[in-house]
Design a protein around this motif. Structure first.
Motif: not given
Length: 239
Positions: A65-91
């Protein structure tokens, strides 16, 4: 009279107790859920995709609730970064501190501090074919082959009434945190103009500017593999 005051006092204490319980429950469940949901929405907006899975965790969970994240995992498919779409983006992130006022405003996700924050993306042959077809004027029938040594691009282009066969070789590379297709060879057939002149029409192509990645990260490494390019980005904690 005294009895009524005692009853009123008990009612007041009961109400305060209920409010306190509600606050505790909200801190442990509602607010963390809201933070996670908002992070997912902001990432989806930044990457222009609806295919996003986000998991955040902290102990106790009220830290979210105060923005403190001990572990953050995210997966995005067909994510646009600039001009190109990425098949998969893992954070992936560890001990991430978010700017919560910014998160719940139009500013989006802002990282104040992080012990670790990395982003790994995959650009496959179809992703690269699509962006080159859009970025290079007047070419069609684009085909792309990626291996560890080179990126081979074949295409057709109508030049002065003739349909020219074009073949380009290059590398996907990083420069100052931005992503480029760096052309190393250009050949053409069935055209009256020279390759050098044609090179003026093509040249190196920027795929993603340095400020287009989420969470203030910049591309640090690019690795070509058979059929895809693996991009690794990170955040400089001094920024």
């Amino acid at each position: 009279m005294l009895l009524c005051e005692v009853i009123d006092l008990r009612k007041g204490l009961t109400i305060l107790g209920l409010l306190f319980i509600i606050l505790i429950v909200s801190s442990a469940t509602v607010l963390p859920w809201l933070a996670q949901s908002t992070i997912k929405t902001k990432l989806a907006q930044k990457a222009a995709t609806d295919d996003v899975v986000v998991t955040v965790a902290s102990t106790p969970s009220a830290l979210l609730a105060i923005g403190r994240i001990q572990q953050l995992d995210a997966v995005l498919h067909q994510a646009k970064v600039g001009q190109v779409f990425l098949r998969e983006l893992t954070l992936k992130g560890r001990n991430v501190q978010l700017d919560m006022p910014a998160l719940f405003s139009e500013q989006g996700i802002k990282v104040k501090q992080a012990d670790e924050l990395t982003l790994t993306g995959t650009v496959d042959e179809e992703n690269l074919r699509e962006v080159l077809q859009r970025r290079v004027d007047k070419i069609e029938n684009v085909q792309v082959r990626i291996n560890r040594d080179r990126v081979l691009v074949t295409a057709n282009a109508k030049i002065f009434g003739r349909v020219a066969d074009i073949e380009m070789e290059g590398q996907i590379t990083e420069n100052s945190g931005a992503l480029f297709f760096l052309m190393t060879r250009l050949e053409m057939r069935n055209t009256l103009i020279g390759t050098a002149k044609l090179g003026d029409l093509f040249g190196n192509i920027q795929l993603a500017a340095a400020d287009k990645l989420p969470l203030g990260m910049k591309i640090r490494q690019v690795e070509q593999t058979d059929g895809a390019v693996i991009i690794t980005a990170a955040r400089d904690n001094k920024e």
